[in-house]
Design a protein around this motif. Structure first.
Motif, PDB file in Angstrom:
ATOM      1  N   VAL A 104       0.832  -1.204   0.000  1.00 56.65           N
ATOM      2  CA  VAL A 104       0.000   0.000   0.000  1.00 56.65           C
ATOM      3  C   VAL A 104       0.865   1.251   0.000  1.00 56.65           C
ATOM      4  N   PHE A 105       1.894   1.234   0.831  1.00 56.29           N
ATOM      5  CA  PHE A 105       2.784   2.391   0.950  1.00 56.29           C
ATOM      6  C   PHE A 105       3.437   2.710  -0.397  1.00 56.29           C
ATOM      7  N   VAL A 106       3.978   1.679  -1.040  1.00 56.99           N
ATOM      8  CA  VAL A 106       4.655   1.886  -2.319  1.00 56.99           C
ATOM      9  C   VAL A 106       3.665   2.354  -3.389  1.00 56.99           C
ATOM     10  N   LEU A 107       2.487   1.725  -3.427  1.00 61.04           N
ATOM     11  CA  LEU A 107       1.494   2.108  -4.436  1.00 61.04           C
ATOM     12  C   LEU A 107       1.006   3.543  -4.215  1.00 61.04           C
ATOM     13  N   LEU A 108       0.869   3.912  -2.941  1.00 61.07           N
ATOM     14  CA  LEU A 108       0.429   5.268  -2.616  1.00 61.07           C
ATOM     15  C   LEU A 108       1.463   6.284  -3.095  1.00 61.07           C
ATOM     16  N   LEU A 109       2.739   6.014  -2.783  1.00 60.80           N
ATOM     17  CA  LEU A 109       3.812   6.901  -3.243  1.00 60.80           C
ATOM     18  C   LEU A 109       3.794   6.994  -4.758  1.00 60.80           C
ATOM     19  N   PHE A 110       3.672   5.836  -5.394  1.00 58.40           N
ATOM     20  CA  PHE A 110       3.644   5.809  -6.853  1.00 58.40           C
ATOM     21  C   PHE A 110       2.497   6.657  -7.384  1.00 58.40           C
ATOM     22  N   ALA A 111       1.307   6.461  -6.787  1.00 55.83           N
ATOM     23  CA  ALA A 111       0.126   7.181  -7.264  1.00 55.83           C
ATOM     24  C   ALA A 111       0.325   8.687  -7.131  1.00 55.83           C
ATOM     25  N   ILE A 112       0.908   9.115  -6.003  1.00 55.15           N
ATOM     26  CA  ILE A 112       1.095  10.552  -5.774  1.00 55.15           C
ATOM     27  C   ILE A 112       2.069  11.131  -6.802  1.00 55.15           C
ATOM     28  N   PHE A 113       3.229  10.480  -6.955  1.00 49.67           N
ATOM     29  CA  PHE A 113       4.223  10.999  -7.892  1.00 49.67           C
ATOM     30  C   PHE A 113       3.696  10.973  -9.324  1.00 49.67           C
ATOM     31  N   TYR A 114       2.991   9.894  -9.624  1.00 48.76           N
ATOM     32  CA  TYR A 114       2.459   9.730 -10.966  1.00 48.76           C
ATOM     33  C   TYR A 114       1.441  10.822 -11.276  1.00 48.76           C
ATOM     34  N   LEU A 115       0.507  11.028 -10.348  1.00 50.32           N
ATOM     35  CA  LEU A 115      -0.531  12.037 -10.585  1.00 50.32           C
ATOM     36  C   LEU A 115       0.069  13.434 -10.672  1.00 50.32           C
ATOM     37  N   LEU A 116       1.062  13.707  -9.805  1.00 48.36           N
ATOM     38  CA  LEU A 116       1.711  15.019  -9.854  1.00 48.36           C
ATOM     39  C   LEU A 116       2.388  15.234 -11.200  1.00 48.36           C
ATOM     40  N   SER A 117       3.092  14.217 -11.681  1.00 49.44           N
ATOM     41  CA  SER A 117       3.821  14.391 -12.939  1.00 49.44           C
ATOM     42  C   SER A 117       2.854  14.538 -14.102  1.00 49.44           C
ATOM     43  N   VAL A 118       1.730  13.845 -14.040  1.00 47.12           N
ATOM     44  CA  VAL A 118       0.751  13.972 -15.113  1.00 47.12           C
ATOM     45  C   VAL A 118       0.113  15.358 -15.075  1.00 47.12           C
ATOM     46  N   ARG A 119      -0.188  15.812 -13.869  1.00 43.91           N
ATOM     47  CA  ARG A 119      -0.891  17.080 -13.725  1.00 43.91           C
ATOM     48  C   ARG A 119      -0.032  18.254 -14.189  1.00 43.91           C
ATOM     49  N   THR A 120       1.248  18.251 -13.822  1.00 45.71           N
ATOM     50  CA  THR A 120       2.080  19.398 -14.192  1.00 45.71           C
ATOM     51  C   THR A 120       2.258  19.488 -15.703  1.00 45.71           C
ATOM     52  N   ARG A 121       2.114  18.356 -16.383  1.00 37.71           N
ATOM     53  CA  ARG A 121       2.324  18.410 -17.819  1.00 37.71           C
ATOM     54  C   ARG A 121       1.063  18.840 -18.570  1.00 37.71           C
ATOM     55  N   THR A 122      -0.070  18.772 -17.903  1.00 36.70           N
ATOM     56  CA  THR A 122      -1.321  19.007 -18.626  1.00 36.70           C
ATOM     57  C   THR A 122      -1.467  20.401 -19.245  1.00 36.70           C
ATOM     58  N   PRO A 123      -1.203  21.494 -18.503  1.00 35.87           N
ATOM     59  CA  PRO A 123      -1.485  22.817 -19.073  1.00 35.87           C
ATOM     60  C   PRO A 123      -0.754  23.068 -20.387  1.00 35.87           C
ATOM     61  N   ARG A 124       0.514  22.641 -20.456  1.00 36.56           N
ATOM     62  CA  ARG A 124       1.286  22.890 -21.670  1.00 36.56           C
ATOM     63  C   ARG A 124       0.610  22.254 -22.880  1.00 36.56           C
ATOM     64  N   THR A 125       0.202  20.991 -22.726  1.00 30.98           N
ATOM     65  CA  THR A 125      -0.403  20.296 -23.865  1.00 30.98           C
ATOM     66  C   THR A 125      -1.739  20.912 -24.224  1.00 30.98           C
ATOM     67  N   ARG A 126      -2.474  21.371 -23.195  1.00 31.96           N
ATOM     68  CA  ARG A 126      -3.755  22.004 -23.465  1.00 31.96           C
ATOM     69  C   ARG A 126      -3.560  23.196 -24.398  1.00 31.96           C
ATOM     70  N   ARG A 127      -2.527  24.007 -24.076  1.00 27.81           N
ATOM     71  CA  ARG A 127      -2.268  25.184 -24.878  1.00 27.81           C
ATOM     72  C   ARG A 127      -1.966  24.766 -26.318  1.00 27.81           C
ATOM     73  N   LYS A 128      -1.206  23.682 -26.437  1.00 30.39           N
ATOM     74  CA  LYS A 128      -0.830  23.206 -27.754  1.00 30.39           C
ATOM     75  C   LYS A 128      -2.073  22.858 -28.580  1.00 30.39           C
ATOM     76  N   VAL A 129      -3.054  22.240 -27.915  1.00 29.93           N
ATOM     77  CA  VAL A 129      -4.265  21.860 -28.635  1.00 29.93           C
ATOM     78  C   VAL A 129      -4.945  23.107 -29.188  1.00 29.93           C
ATOM     79  N   VAL A 130      -5.059  24.100 -28.330  1.00 29.34           N
ATOM     80  CA  VAL A 130      -5.730  25.327 -28.735  1.00 29.34           C
ATOM     81  C   VAL A 130      -4.983  25.965 -29.904  1.00 29.34           C
ATOM     82  N   ALA A 131      -3.648  26.005 -29.794  1.00 28.13           N
ATOM     83  CA  ALA A 131      -2.855  26.630 -30.843  1.00 28.13           C
ATOM     84  C   ALA A 131      -2.897  25.806 -32.126  1.00 28.13           C
ATOM     85  N   GLY A 132      -2.847  24.499 -31.963  1.00 29.00           N
ATOM     86  CA  GLY A 132      -2.751  23.629 -33.135  1.00 29.00           C
ATOM     87  C   GLY A 132      -4.066  23.541 -33.869  1.00 29.00           C
TER      88      GLY A 132
END
Lengths: 278, 326
Positions: free
Chosen positions: B298-326
């Protein structure tokens, strides 16, 4: 059309889809063919891809050598009762969670979702102890109670999604006309939501029917065993009788296959509703 | 979104025995609150008693000496169970196997599932029937899938060897489940087969929410297939992709049923993953050590989930902008 594809692209796509279908269906086909082979010819070489010598010996042998009829009966009773109870309990909870806003709502939803993330095995040992204290070890009723608890969280989330597709004015009108909340729910909402409720019930049933570790841990006498626990018993013995095993596998797949075929569309809808909504 | 719900009023206060009022359009009375509480209660009691109580108790066992074979001393032992595990060669092996199992299963599942979803995106005759057929394996338990593939991968009479020899991919039968070198490959192949359709369905559902106009615009701009895939399709369904992958990592990690049916962890524990080992230890009666494994998972999966979600979230705005521009 802009989205038109080239002929070559289409050929590639449908070839790919065809291969995927073949690979998906083949293992199920293979176990079916094996189960109808004469016990002697199962181990014949070269392998037979078409059943030439139809035989029901594996099936009759299965029922003669084990209590397979009893196991199927147990599985049916436990899964049906647990799925029905879980659906009713979840329906009530989902109604409240879909229609009202209250402070601890987030906590309840969170608590339900967490159960989907944590491996149930942590609880397996202490669940056994709890059931011993409640005198519910090796009882089908005990297994039903545990299955209900295990089914509730996902079932509630699914049903909540279905409730949200039904306008609240529907039951409000019924209540203005003098219905109580409970009768409005069951007389007005339930009929409208039948497909969703059926899908949730079937989903619960399939999960209970397939469940292995809880049934192996909580049931030990032969008269209480469910199908998965019985299959596990066949495997534990060193020499697996592949003829009987194939027959048992086919029999244990049939009920879920039928139900899934009937409702897979709704189940997919229910499962993906939450994921797609952003 | 619920049809009638409104944000809880700022003034709402928790009162014993009743729910606070909803405020806004729909204020519910104390009587209604009691009815609603009665509706919720069965679910809460069931989940509390048979899921949360054993769960929390199980977690406490991780820090206790709790062996069913000897219950004379169930005292608090702190991190002893965890230390035992870290020193356990077999446990370390199951951690390695778990990683191979998750990565080896998910990468092909994702790629094949994504491709299938793209193929299925546009309607064609019998698409519904096709989807239903391909979704069938999902109704079968992982355990039974394990049994099916145990038979198919049988070294002497298995159909897999027969097919591979007929197509001249191999010359002599491979002892798939008896040889440590091949057992993990076989188990992963079975799991890929089992899980592909889940990816396909989830991704397909997401694809159908992408408006056609985006594709038309990208075609007008002269974007090729690959460009469209990376600039339109993937960014548009990013959230679903991320969630599906996350859920699948957790479930694959936590699902030893298939391995249980196919190899039972053998040969020589080469296919034992952490959770299948945990089941074995539970059945041997050492609840303390088994629970410690669970807590670590549970501990490892929780850590994984947190890091994973954070990394996905920080990348989202940039790609969103790209969609609008593209």
């Amino acid at each position: 059309m802009i989205l038109d594809q080239t002929l070559a692209g289409k050929v590639a796509k449908f070839t790919g889809l065809g291969i995927c279908l073949l690979i998906t269906v083949f293992p199920l086909y293979w176990i079916l063919v094996t189960s109808f082979k004469d016990p002697g010819s199962i181990f014949a070489y070269p392998l037979k891809y078409w059943p030439t010598d139809f035989s029901l010996d594996n099936y009759t042998g299965l029922f003669e050598q084990s209590n397979f009829g009893v196991f199927i009966g147990n599985s049916l009773i436990v899964s049906l009762v647990a799925a029905a109870l879980a659906t009713v309990v979840s329906l009530l909870a989902a109604y409240v969670l879909a229609r009202f806003e209250f402070v601890s709502k987030g906590a309840v939803m969170g608590a339900f979702l967490v159960t989907q993330m944590i491996p149930g095995f942590i609880a397996l040992g202490s669940l056994y102890i709890l059931m011993t204290r409640l005198y519910l070890v090796d009882s089908r009723a005990g297994l039903v109670l545990v299955y209900v608890a295990v089914s509730i969280p996902l079932c509630t989330v699914m049903l909540r999604g279905f409730f949200e597709n039904v306008p609240a004015s529907l039951e409000e009108a019924a209540m203005v006309d003098g219905c109580s909340r409970l009768s409005a729910l069951f007389r007005v909402l339930v009929p409208v939501m039948t497909p969703g409720i059926a899908a949730s019930f079937i989903f619960n049933f399939v999960n209970c029917w397939n469940e292995l570790f809880l049934s192996v841990t909580l049931l030990n006498s032969d008269s209480n065993k469910t199908v998965p626990a019985a299959l596990n018993g066949f495997i534990s013995s060193y020499n697996i009788d592949w003829g009987s095993m194939s027959a048992a596998a086919v029999l244990s797949i049939i009920p879920t296959m039928i139900l899934f075929a009937v409702a897979s569309r709704y189940i997919v809808q229910g499962l993906t509703a939450g994921a797609v909504k952003e | 979104m619920a049809v009638t719900d409104t944000r809880p009023a700022a003034s709402s206060r928790r009162t014993a025995g009743s729910r606070p009022p909803a405020g806004g359009r729909r204020r519910f009375s104390g009587r209604t609150a009691l009815v609603l509480l009665a509706f919720m209660l069965p679910a809460i009691v069931f989940v509390g008693l048979f899921t949360y109580y054993p769960l929390l108790n199980g977690i406490s066992m991780a820090f206790r000496n709790y062996n069913l074979n000897d219950l004379s001393d169930t005292s608090w032992v702190g991190l002893k169970n965890f230390r035992t595990l870290v020193g356990d060669e077999m446990f370390r092996g199951t951690v390695r196997n778990s990683i191979v199992w998750v990565v080896g299963s998910l990468v092909p599942q994702f790629l094949i599932g994504f491709t299938m979803a793209l193929w299925l995106r546009r309607k064609f005759r019998f698409r519904g029937a096709y989807q239903a057929l391909v979704f069938f394996p999902w109704a079968v338990s992982g355990f039974l899938i394990g049994i099916l593939f145990r038979w198919m991968f049988n070294g002497e009479f298995g159909v897999v060897n027969d097919l591979l020899m007929k197509t001249h991919l191999i010359d002599t039968p491979v002892p798939w489940l008896a040889d440590a070198k091949y057992a993990m490959v076989a188990v992963i192949a079975a799991n890929v087969w089992y899980g592909v359709t889940f990816f396909a369905i989830m991704i397909l559902a997401a694809l159908q929410s992408v408006p056609d106009e985006l594709y038309e615009a990208s075609a007008i701009d002269g974007a090729g297939k690959v460009r469209t895939l990376f600039s339109i399709t993937i960014p548009s369904i990013r959230t679903t992709l991320a969630l599906t992958v996350l859920l699948r990592v957790i479930w694959t990690f936590n699902s030893p049923e298939l391995i249980f049916g196919m190899t039972g962890g053998g040969p020589a524990n080469e296919t034992h993953i952490v959770t299948s080992y945990m089941i074995q230890v539970t059945q041997e009666g050492d609840y303390g050590r088994a629970s410690a494994m669970g807590v670590m998972v549970v501990f490892v999966l929780l850590l994984f989930a947190i890091f994973y979600l954070l990394s996905v979230r920080t990348r989202t705005p940039r790609t969103r902008r790209k969609v609008v521009a593209g």
